[in-house]
Design a protein around this motif. Structure first.
Motif, PDB file in Angstrom:
ATOM      1  N   THR A  85       0.836  -1.205   0.000  1.00  0.00           N
ATOM      2  CA  THR A  85       0.000   0.000   0.000  1.00  0.00           C
ATOM      3  C   THR A  85       0.868   1.250   0.000  1.00  0.00           C
ATOM      4  O   THR A  85       0.395   2.347  -0.336  1.00  0.00           O
ATOM      5  N   ALA A  86       2.129   1.102   0.405  1.00  0.00           N
ATOM      6  CA  ALA A  86       3.113   2.176   0.394  1.00  0.00           C
ATOM      7  C   ALA A  86       4.485   1.513   0.344  1.00  0.00           C
ATOM      8  O   ALA A  86       4.616   0.322   0.662  1.00  0.00           O
ATOM      9  N   PRO A  87       5.525   2.244  -0.032  1.00  0.00           N
ATOM     10  CA  PRO A  87       6.861   1.632  -0.048  1.00  0.00           C
ATOM     11  C   PRO A  87       7.239   1.060   1.318  1.00  0.00           C
ATOM     12  O   PRO A  87       6.855   1.611   2.359  1.00  0.00           O
ATOM     13  N   VAL A 115      -5.436  -4.904   5.631  1.00  0.00           N
ATOM     14  CA  VAL A 115      -4.402  -5.260   4.662  1.00  0.00           C
ATOM     15  C   VAL A 115      -3.024  -4.742   5.065  1.00  0.00           C
ATOM     16  O   VAL A 115      -2.019  -5.456   4.960  1.00  0.00           O
ATOM     17  N   ALA A 116      -2.931  -3.502   5.564  1.00  0.00           N
ATOM     18  CA  ALA A 116      -1.636  -2.973   5.979  1.00  0.00           C
ATOM     19  C   ALA A 116      -1.128  -3.651   7.239  1.00  0.00           C
ATOM     20  O   ALA A 116       0.090  -3.702   7.468  1.00  0.00           O
ATOM     21  N   LEU A 120       2.635  -5.051   7.701  1.00  0.00           N
ATOM     22  CA  LEU A 120       3.518  -4.777   8.833  1.00  0.00           C
ATOM     23  C   LEU A 120       4.020  -6.068   9.469  1.00  0.00           C
ATOM     24  O   LEU A 120       5.191  -6.177   9.853  1.00  0.00           O
ATOM     25  N   ALA A 121       3.140  -7.057   9.585  1.00  0.00           N
ATOM     26  CA  ALA A 121       3.552  -8.343  10.150  1.00  0.00           C
ATOM     27  C   ALA A 121       4.631  -8.987   9.285  1.00  0.00           C
ATOM     28  O   ALA A 121       5.621  -9.538   9.800  1.00  0.00           O
ATOM     29  N   PRO A 145      -4.474  -7.912  -4.311  1.00  0.00           N
ATOM     30  CA  PRO A 145      -3.233  -8.701  -4.346  1.00  0.00           C
ATOM     31  C   PRO A 145      -2.275  -8.427  -3.191  1.00  0.00           C
ATOM     32  O   PRO A 145      -1.456  -9.286  -2.842  1.00  0.00           O
ATOM     33  N   ILE A 146      -2.362  -7.234  -2.591  1.00  0.00           N
ATOM     34  CA  ILE A 146      -1.445  -6.890  -1.505  1.00  0.00           C
ATOM     35  C   ILE A 146      -1.544  -7.871  -0.346  1.00  0.00           C
ATOM     36  O   ILE A 146      -0.574  -8.083   0.386  1.00  0.00           O
TER      37      ILE A 146
END
Length: 393
Positions: A85-87, A115-116, A120-121, A145-146
């Motif tokens: 979702t971000a670099p 999803v984020a 992080l995990a 897909p993320i």
């Protein structure tokens, strides 16, 4: 170091649904596995402010003021099969405190309810901050897909469609289990309608429950205003949650001689109100729709956020469990139409009940126990846990 099991429930409060699902799982894990230490973390509570402006505020600005732009952005993210979702460097910097907490807590299991949270995990695993297994819990009827990462131990999904999406994007089908969306314990109980009406000062008129996702953006006030001006004999209970703008706007509205509006800034009795209401008018968040299904409550849907919420709405509309509307005046008119057609409402209640998955939280915990059979507990301990699980489900 104690050998007690540690379970981290990780979420991001982009909407109240993710938080509600995480809270339901945290309580169920604590009840089911009392020997475990269960910790619930909302990653957005401790992220760096500059990152929050970039990552969070831009999202809320898009869905409030430019939903078409968000739709374009989200669709492109799927078509490109984005992996983040971000670099990674931005997530690592912005959520540094969360990664530090994961390292300090040293969980045996991370349950990611957004999803984020899964990102992080996985970052924590790749940085060798933890060796925890990761279960991703998807709370909408559309994924992206993320979600798919090789480090994910298992996916708990609400439907066959989501399972097929994950498989198409490279997830091992053996890791995917259709569990449903985890709900609070109150949705597995039968609540007394008379007591609920007494508690909230409600009379015997038909009850319309109005919700907006808990954090907005929503035009709940416009829906309520349209219902009030029609002069029908009904009552409305509005639950704006943490949407302060909606709360202020709703409190400015006035009752009429025939229609009463009750505005509740917060309540833990959503299940009781859903079992009492005749119709739920709401944004189509996945958790809210799962709660309505558990209560056999017909839906009138409005203000869907482009992306998963639109898919959620389509699923329930196609099942004859809800009606999609455009514009707040159309929403109000549909409510009044359905209240006048009792047979249609009855059929909708039966249809939505078939979509209920009340044991979702229990299934997710059972899946966690199975996947941790070899890596966390011994065979003897596993037998005790399995017997305990079967006795309490």
């Amino acid at each position: 170091m104690s050998d007690a099991r540690r379970i981290l429930i990780l979420t991001l409060s982009f909407g109240s649904g993710h938080v509600a699902a995480a809270e339901a799982l945290a309580k169920k894990f604590a009840l089911q596995l009392p020997e475990a230490e269960v910790r619930l973390v909302d990653a957005l509570e401790n992220c760096r402010l500059p990152f929050q402006i970039f990552y969070v505020w831009t999202y809320w600005a898009m869905i409030r003021f430019a939903p078409a732009l968000w739709n374009k952005f989200f669709s492109a993210r799927i078509s490109r099969r984005d992996e983040q979702t971000a670099p990674v460097w931005a997530l690592s910097w912005g959520f540094a405190a969360v990664l530090q907490e994961i390292q300090a807590f040293q969980p045996d299991l991370i349950v990611a309810c957004e999803v984020a949270a899964g990102e992080l995990a996985v970052i924590a695993r790749r940085k060798n901050l933890t060796e925890a297994e990761i279960i991703s819990v998807i709370t909408d009827f559309e994924a992206e897909p993320i979600w798919v990462k090789p480090e994910i131990t298992a996916f708990a999904v609400p439907s066959e469609r989501v399972a097929e999406q994950l498989s198409e994007w490279g997830a091992n089908p053996a890791k995917i289990k259709i569990c449903g969306i985890p709900l609070g314990a109150g949705f597995n109980l039968e609540h007394d309608e008379h007591q609920t009406r007494q508690k909230f000062g409600l009379n015997e008129k038909p009850l319309v429950l109005l919700m907006g996702g808990g954090m907005g953006p929503t035009r709940m006030d416009a829906v309520a205003a349209n219902l009030l001006k029609n002069g029908e004999h009904l009552q409305i209970v509005a639950l704006p949650g943490r949407d302060a703008r909606a709360l202020r706007a709703l409190k400015k509205l006035k009752n009429t001689a025939t229609t009463q509006l009750h505005v509740l800034s917060w309540t833990d009795d959503v299940a009781a109100l859903m079992q009492t209401a005749q119709i739920l008018v709401t944004k189509p968040g996945g958790v809210t729709l799962a709660e309505a299904a558990a209560c056999a409550l017909p839906l009138v849907l409005f203000d869907a956020i482009p992306g998963p919420e639109e898919t959620n709405a389509e699923r329930f509309a196609e099942a004859g469990a809800g009606v999609k509307t455009r514009g707040t005046e159309e929403t109000a008119q549909m409510v009044l139409k359905l209240l006048s057609e009792r047979q249609v409402l009855s059929e909708m209640a039966g249809n939505i009940k078939t979509l209920a998955q009340p044991e979702a939280a229990a299934k997710i915990i059972e899946m966690a126990i199975v996947h941790r059979r070899d890596s966390v507990v011994s065979t003897g301990e596993m037998t005790v846990l399995a017997k305990s699980f079967q006795q309490t489900v």
